[in-house]
Design an enzyme around this catalytic site. Structure first.
Site, PDB file in Angstrom:
ATOM      1  N   ASP A 171     -15.133 -83.832   0.213  1.00  0.00           N
ATOM      2  CA  ASP A 171     -15.943 -84.668   1.205  1.00  0.00           C
ATOM      3  C   ASP A 171     -15.752 -86.278   0.953  1.00  0.00           C
ATOM      4  OD1 ASP A 171     -17.082 -84.845  -1.539  1.00  0.00           O
ATOM      5  OD2 ASP A 171     -19.022 -84.915  -0.717  1.00  0.00           O
ATOM      6  N   SER A 186     -18.154 -80.342  -1.832  1.00  0.00           N
ATOM      7  CA  SER A 186     -17.577 -81.550  -2.671  1.00  0.00           C
ATOM      8  C   SER A 186     -16.035 -81.005  -3.241  1.00  0.00           C
ATOM      9  CB  SER A 186     -18.573 -82.086  -3.615  1.00  0.00           C
ATOM     10  OG  SER A 186     -17.746 -83.356  -4.132  1.00  0.00           O
ATOM     11  N   ASP A 234     -11.527 -86.023  -3.077  1.00  0.00           N
ATOM     12  CA  ASP A 234     -12.086 -84.659  -3.149  1.00  0.00           C
ATOM     13  C   ASP A 234     -12.319 -84.281  -1.853  1.00  0.00           C
ATOM     14  OD1 ASP A 234     -13.973 -86.477  -2.941  1.00  0.00           O
ATOM     15  OD2 ASP A 234     -15.218 -85.253  -4.170  1.00  0.00           O
ATOM     16  N   ASP A 272     -15.758 -88.722  -1.276  1.00  0.00           N
ATOM     17  CA  ASP A 272     -16.668 -89.567  -2.130  1.00  0.00           C
ATOM     18  C   ASP A 272     -16.102 -90.333  -3.225  1.00  0.00           C
ATOM     19  OD1 ASP A 272     -17.216 -87.345  -3.316  1.00  0.00           O
ATOM     20  OD2 ASP A 272     -19.399 -87.543  -3.046  1.00  0.00           O
TER      21      ASP A 272
END
Length: 463
Positions: A247, A102, A245, A249
């Site tokens: 990833d 992440s 960010d 999400d």
């Protein structure tokens, strides 16, 4: 005052998944064993995808090997955003594994397991995985029962189209927005610039080439990492800046003046629109979210339900209650009719839809929301003393004058006349996080400093 909830420290799992230094702790052997432990508990087709980190291909292939060894069939989705994996699992597969750390720095990677609805697996399953991992009690398939690997490279395009279907695309296209998007060299590079162009936007990209070294900026979309984006929005006269960010999400917005918009502001803005569209509904968020979320709900026939910090906890509660919408204060918003997890792309598209329908700039829309001021701080603390630190803080606070009450759903949230502060141990790093909110910035900063001082004092007493 409520009783302190004891922190149960798991051996591997954090708030969502397992994160470690890549190829030091999170080696191919570690990843294969962890995936085999998960595979020992599930059956069917398991989707696997990951973000752009330098170690992701290595870890992803190790995960696939571990799953195959237990007899699970694997569908390799490639490199793509976390919510795209969750979307695919919910619609097509029996479970999923996401290789991502992440917002963590590039030297980290992680493994997240999700159930058939694309929601992070529950704690009791995490504990079973840990037991299998450490006892090596894997379910190993016979040579003629080893799983097979296929791929589905079309999920990224399908995910983009499904995002566009969920907003008023024509209204957005008519506005011909100019948008600057900073993908942070992460997984959003494969989706966000393309979605914006399909929505008729004139797109300026920053850090939108996939690169696991993250050369442009740190993956965490916080103000100190987004100065280039803020300046570009101002210098180009853009209508909106968007940052993601690693990833993809979470979405953080920069308004047309180049100013950073806090995640709880966009949360409240989207919450207001969702409640107005549906005539009310259940909003799920965490105990660390702004009071503005409650204010917006009360004005728009909404009911707020809170959970401990963690998007998977919010997602589970949304599924359990049939909730309308949810999220966290960090820019992670959840649209449960689409993905049971934070979704950066739909968040960004929804913000554009709101601006298009209102016919006013983001700064003006945000200025009309309930006003609170916040301050975030963090302090290092070894994982093995976090529980003792929390219990000491509870004892210290119970004797403080001016404390009106405490909520120990997650860490300790302390209510005072001038606002509140929550102190909680991170589930992914050896730190404590402190988040304060008040009616002035000065008071919010003072309360955050007070919260950090409590952690410092507790650590000192344990030395």
């Amino acid at each position: 005052m409520t009783q302190m909830r004891l922190i149960k420290m798991k051996r591997l799992f954090g708030t969502f998944g397992v994160r470690r230094l890549a190829n030091e702790v999170l080696t191919p052997e570690f990843a294969s064993k962890l995936a085999a432990a998960y595979g020992s508990l599930v059956d069917g087709q398991i989707a696997v995808g990951g973000d752009t980190r330098t170690s992701t291909v290595m870890i992803k292939n190790a995960v696939i090997s571990g799953l195959l060894s237990t007899g699970c069939d694997v569908v390799d989705l490639g490199i793509l955003p976390t919510p795209a994996v969750q979307y695919a699992v919910r619609n097509y597969y029996d479970g999923g594994v996401i290789v991502t750390a992440s917002h963590n720095p590039p030297e980290y990677n992680g493994i997240k397991f999700v159930d058939a609805d694309g929601i992070g697996i529950p704690e009791d399953m995490e504990e079973k995985i840990e037991d299998i991992f450490f006892t090596e009690g894997f379910r190993r398939a016979a040579w003629n029962r080893i799983g097979e690997v296929t791929s589905n490279q079309g999920v990224v395009d399908e995910y983009q189209e499904e995002v566009i279907k969920r907003v008023d695309a024509e209204a957005i296209r008519k506005r011909k927005f100019r948008v600057v998007v900073d993908c942070g060299c992460g997984a959003a590079s494969y989706t966000m610039p393309y979605i914006l162009r399909k929505l008729g936007c004139s797109v300026i990209t920053l850090n939108s080439q996939p690169d696991g070294f993250f050369p442009g900026r740190d993956p965490e979309p916080v103000p100190e990492n987004l100065s280039e984006l803020m300046e570009t929005v101002k210098s180009t006269g853009a209508d909106l800046g968007i940052a993601h960010d690693g990833d993809a999400d979470r979405t953080i917005c920069i308004d047309e003046n180049g100013d950073f918009v806090l995640g709880d502001k966009t949360f409240a803005l989207v919450e207001k629109r969702m409640l107005q569209e549906k005539g009310g509904g259940i909003i799920v968020t965490t105990v660390a979210t702004s009071s503005a979320i409650y204010d917006v709900a009360s004005l728009n026939n909404g009911e707020v339900i809170t959970t401990a910090v963690g998007d998977l906890l919010v997602a589970r509660k949304l599924r359990e209650t049939g909730g309308l919408f949810g999220g966290e204060e960090n820019g992670g918003l959840i649209f449960p009719d689409f993905v049971y997890g934070r979704d950066a792309a739909l968040t960004a598209a929804k913000i554009l839809e709101i601006i298009a329908h209102e016919g006013r700039p983001l700064s003006e829309l945000v200025s009309e929301l309930p006003k609170y001021y916040s301050e975030k701080k963090k302090i290092r603390c070894p994982d093995d003393i976090k529980e003792d630190v929390m219990n000491l803080i509870k004892d210290m606070v119970s004797q403080e004058s001016g404390v009106k009450g405490m909520d120990t759903t997650d860490g300790v949230k302390i209510f005072r006349d001038d606002g509140w502060v929550i102190i909680r141990p991170s589930g992914t790093e050896p730190i404590f996080r402190c988040f304060a909110e008040s009616d002035t910035q000065e008071r919010a900063s003072e309360m955050a400093e007070w919260g950090i001082s409590l952690v410092e004092e507790a650590i000192k007493r344990l030395e």
